[in-house]
Design an enzyme around this catalytic site. Structure first.
Site, PDB file in Angstrom:
ATOM      1  N   THR A 192      27.703  78.019  47.567  1.00 52.22           N
ATOM      2  CA  THR A 192      28.901  77.465  48.209  1.00 52.22           C
ATOM      3  C   THR A 192      29.598  78.489  49.097  1.00 52.22           C
ATOM      4  OG1 THR A 192      30.998  76.342  47.822  1.00 52.22           O
ATOM      5  CG2 THR A 192      30.384  77.988  46.203  1.00 52.22           C
ATOM      6  N   HIS A 197      36.459  72.307  44.037  1.00 59.58           N
ATOM      7  CA  HIS A 197      37.434  71.330  43.542  1.00 59.58           C
ATOM      8  C   HIS A 197      36.767  70.535  42.424  1.00 59.58           C
ATOM      9  CE1 HIS A 197      39.965  72.631  46.764  1.00 59.58           C
ATOM     10  NE2 HIS A 197      39.038  72.339  47.676  1.00 59.58           N
ATOM     11  N   HIS A 200      33.202  69.149  42.891  1.00 62.86           N
ATOM     12  CA  HIS A 200      32.122  70.136  42.793  1.00 62.86           C
ATOM     13  C   HIS A 200      31.827  70.468  41.340  1.00 62.86           C
ATOM     14  CE1 HIS A 200      34.188  71.035  46.675  1.00 62.86           C
ATOM     15  NE2 HIS A 200      32.949  70.810  47.097  1.00 62.86           N
ATOM     16  N   ARG A 286      24.111  67.028  50.739  1.00 64.39           N
ATOM     17  CA  ARG A 286      24.087  66.310  52.004  1.00 64.39           C
ATOM     18  C   ARG A 286      24.535  67.323  53.057  1.00 64.39           C
ATOM     19  NH1 ARG A 286      27.330  63.736  55.348  1.00 64.39           N
ATOM     20  NH2 ARG A 286      26.662  61.722  56.163  1.00 64.39           N
ATOM     21  N   ASP A 287      23.812  67.425  54.165  1.00 64.68           N
ATOM     22  CA  ASP A 287      24.182  68.335  55.256  1.00 64.68           C
ATOM     23  C   ASP A 287      24.365  69.780  54.764  1.00 64.68           C
ATOM     24  OD1 ASP A 287      24.739  68.900  57.906  1.00 64.68           O
ATOM     25  OD2 ASP A 287      26.885  68.616  57.671  1.00 64.68           O
TER      26      ASP A 287
END
Ligand code: PPS
Length: 569
Positions: A192, A197, A200, A286-287
């Site tokens: 990360t 938050h 996650h 994602r992405d």
């Protein structure tokens, strides 16, 4: 299952390092950039295993074209030593050079085998998918990286020095030793570059549960996407969240990686690095490592391109992908659930706060609900990103001599001090010339230097939460633009054109300078014998003819209020 035998490092023994360090003092030396220091650290400690140094030309071509080194090892990211043309001119293949950190400490020796001028457009197209400077790594490639690459093996002398969060930093072998000691054989890593938050936390819990693995929170603290929350704040946030995980199954370690935001290639790269750290499973979202929008406003990569490329190479990499679930909060059930597993979507209330919305709420000091994040995390973020009305900013007056800049600036300063809350500093033209720029005259070069100095001080004041009021003539648009850029890294820049016409300034001639300028006794006088670029888009333009100073200063205050910088309370 993890094989936790040590990975090869590029360091020599302590004794050899001491000897080499003395000998390297005579070598030609290159001062590494912050990104190169990150790359070097991971080269030396085995994080970039199997690389043995900065890529040679053959390896570079092969990595760019095929995601493999010349001998066929999977490696998606060119790790190159970019240097200036001037430095490269003095280096021939066959020479050793010392690599130093920014304080001059010798970290390694590079035995140069290759020197070449890369085709950067090709590198951008192949590695990042487009030669578009909206991509942060492409921008870096064209505008920051040097034009010549040097390649060759590295002899590691010492690790780059870190003064922060030392206990949280591990080399691959240190982490492997810890995992071995704990008896953890299945480990899932979460990469990360953002604060964690609740969503996650939930997804990492699930990933660990589904893969029956221990969890490694492995945040990047080297270089991330420009504009990200700084790593000091993030690590404080992670430490707060770590308390919410069971200590027996979860750990956190900081990774000194310089990210490239290369989406699919970056995901594979991240996987290979984690493999070196002894990890068996890797969460790909994602992405993953997405760079944002291109210059046409479209995404650089498809949302699942990273997962697809990772899957393609999963077996060869020897690390298993755990696809990231997009978690959303279901209000009725007061819990996070994977968006694609909610069967009763139209019967429940799904809540989500995007990154942009979070930044807006922080900037405006608005509520951030408990279902979204942890109070400790929000409080850390609020300390770093106070609402705009509490942030530092710069008010930059520009106009002719005698236009009224100083008078309005003084009035504004008093009004802001009356309101209180933030320290205010006035950097008036005359004061600066006395204290900061006493050796300077009024040539273009000297004026630019003077304004850049003002900009530097203003940006420091802004960074530290104060208000800087500047009131120089600042006749050149390009220099004002440069100062704006310096300040905007830390806070708002409010340009105010005091638009008193030259005839009015001359008629007032409060200091008697215009008379001297007309007589030719003062040369290069702005508006008389020297140019002034009228600001095209200042935040505010004030007219001073037949208007009193108090009113002008009040107009500025209203502008600050409209920009959210001043609350007036
Ligand atoms: S600049 O161009 O922004 O660096 O100029 P600045 O430092 O603001 O100038 C400050 C004061 O210098 C006086 N002065 C001159 N101004 C313009 N041109 C020439 N050649 C010159 N020589 C002296 C002038 O009084 C400026 O003061 P202000 O406060 O603007 O009236």
């Amino acid at each position: 299952m993890s094989n936790l035998a040590p990975v090869p490092e590029l360091y020599v023994s302590y004794e050899s390092a001491q000897k080499l360090k003395v000998e390297a003092g005579d070598l030609l030396s290159w001062d590494l950039t912050p990104r190169q220091i990150c790359d070097l650290e991971l080269l030396m400690n085995g994080g970039f295993n199997p690389l043995k140094g900065f890529l040679t030309e053959a390896d570079y071509d092969s990595v760019v074209d095929n995601m493999r080194t010349a001998d066929g090892a999977l490696w998606p990211m060119p790790i190159t030593l970019d240097v200036s043309e001037k430095f490269a001119d003095g280096v021939e293949p066959g020479t050793d050079i010392a690599l130093r950190d920014q304080e001059g400490v010798i970290l390694a020796i590079l035995s140069v085998t290759d020197k070449w001028v890369p085709n950067k457009a090709r590198e951008a197209e192949k590695v990042f998918g487009a030669d578009d400077e909206a991509h942060p790594a492409v921008n870096y490639l064209h505008n920051i990286a040097g034009p010549v690459y040097l390649g060759g093996p590295i002899t590691g002398i010492q690790q780059p020095v870190h003064y922060d969060f030392k206990a949280r930093r591990d080399t691959p072998n240190e982490l492997r030793t810890f995992l071995r000691k704990m008896g953890w054989r299945r480990i899932v890593a979460f990469q990360t570059r953002n604060p964690l938050h609740r969503a996650h936390q939930e997804l990492t819990f699930r990933a660990a549960r589904e893969s029956q693995a221990n969890l490694l929170i492995h945040p990047v603290v080297g270089m991330t996407k420009p504009g990200d929350v700084d790593h000091f704040t993030r690590v404080r946030c992670y430490e707060a969240v770590l308390d919410k995980y069971p200590a027996a199954t979860t750990t956190m370690s900081l990774l000194p990686l310089a990210m490239r935001m290369a989406g699919p290639r970056e995901a594979v790269w991240h996987g290979l690095i984690r493999k070196n750290y002894g990890v068996t499973h890797f969460i790909v979202g994602r992405d993953h490592a997405g760079p944002g929008k291109n210059s046409q406003g479209e995404d650089f990569y498809g949302p699942y391109d990273a997962q697809d490329l990772f899957r393609e190479h999963e077996a060869e990499m020897g690390i298993e992908m755990v696809p990231f679930k997009h978690m959303v909060y279901v209000e009725e059930r007061a819990q996070y659930e994977p968006a694609d597993e909610i069967a009763d979507k139209d019967k429940v209330t799904i809540l989500n706060i995007s990154g942009t919305e979070l930044r807006r709420r922080l900037a405006e000091g608005l509520e951030i609900p408990e279902w979204f994040s942890f109070p400790e995390v929000v409080s850390e973020l609020r300390k770093t990103r106070p609402p705009r009305a509490k942030q530092g900013f710069t008010v930059f007056f520009t106009g002719f001599s005698g236009s009224g800049k100083s008078t309005i600036a003084n009035a504004l300063m008093v009004k802001l001090m009356e309101a209180g809350g933030r320290p205010v500093t006035l950097l008036d033209g005359d004061i600066v010339r006395k204290n900061l720029s006493s050796e300077l005259g009024f040539s273009k070069e000297h004026r630019d230097l003077n304004i850049r100095r003002i900009g530097y001080v203003a940006s420091e004041i802004t960074k530290n939460g104060g208000i800087a009021i500047c009131a120089p003539i600042a006749p050149y648009a390009a220099t004002r633009r440069a100062v704006r850029q310096d300040v905007e890294e830390y806070g708002a820049f409010v340009e105010i054109h005091v638009a008193t016409p030259i005839e009015v300034c001359e008629a007032r001639d409060r200091k008697g300078l215009y008379k001297l300028a007309r007589e030719g006794k003062i040369k290069e006088f702005t508006g008389i014998s020297d140019p002034y670029d009228v600001p095209e888009n200042p935040e505010l333009r004030v007219e001073t003819e037949n208007v009193d100073v108090d009113h002008c200063a009040h107009q500025v205050l209203l502008k600050l209020e409209a920009m959210g910088l001043f609350s007036g309370q």
